[in-house]
Scaffold this active site. Sequence first.
Site, mmCIF file in Angstrom:
data_model
loop_
_atom_site.group_PDB
_atom_site.id
_atom_site.type_symbol
_atom_site.label_atom_id
_atom_site.label_comp_id
_atom_site.label_asym_id
_atom_site.label_seq_id
_atom_site.Cartn_x
_atom_site.Cartn_y
_atom_site.Cartn_z
ATOM 1 N N HIS A 158 0.837 -1.197 0.000
ATOM 2 C CA HIS A 158 0.000 0.000 0.000
ATOM 3 C C HIS A 158 0.877 1.254 0.000
ATOM 4 C CE1 HIS A 158 -3.194 -2.792 1.268
ATOM 5 N NE2 HIS A 158 -4.035 -1.874 0.823
ATOM 6 N N LYS A 176 -0.189 4.816 4.566
ATOM 7 C CA LYS A 176 -1.099 3.896 5.263
ATOM 8 C C LYS A 176 -0.436 3.426 6.554
ATOM 9 C CE LYS A 176 -3.892 -0.295 4.669
ATOM 10 N NZ LYS A 176 -5.128 0.351 5.166
#
Length: 217
Positions: free
Chosen positions: A127, A131
């Site tokens: 990600h 994040k």
Amino acid sequence: MRFGVVGFKGKMGKVILDVFSNDGHTPILLIDKDEIIEEDFPEVIVDFSTPDALEKTSSYCEKYNSNLVIGTTALTEKHFKILENLSKKVAVVQSYNFSIGINILLELLEKATKMLNDWDCEITEIHHSKKKDKPSGTAILLKNALNREVEIHSLRLGGIPGDHTVLFSNEGELIEIKHRAISRKVFALGALKAAKFILNKKSGFYTFKDIIKEAFI
């Protein structure tokens, strides 16, 4: 549909606002850390923000008798208790991933893991660098679908919306099952499906799996 968005100034909140509005729905409750725009009562509230916002989101759902679509990750037992109590009063759809592809993949994994139970298996997930939670909520969903102990390898790089791979291997073969989110829009489109799904429901706790079943089964 009259809708509200919690975290409307965030990256995901902006995409949700855009996707819902372009589909002909009216934003009438917009909530962020430093601003609240309250014009009327929403039929559905969408929250993809942070776990810390859930209590406030729940209070607005109770205030307006609004159904809730929640895609916030890193929820704890405390947060699920809040959702459980709320679902006795309004309808709630909760998932760590609102993409149709991932949820179909979960169905496939439940079947594949039974046939590959003696193969080695691991999960990788990538990600964007901002994040915070590791592993991702989606990786946890994948692990649960496998119904076995597997290692999850988490990477945080650049601006990647979401990349998940489940690997099965024996001594002579490797199977890779992969899903890649190209844009955040896919999650907003899933949230829109969820909002339409619960629009006229009175109460209850649902997951995206319920929506997939209604759409494809």
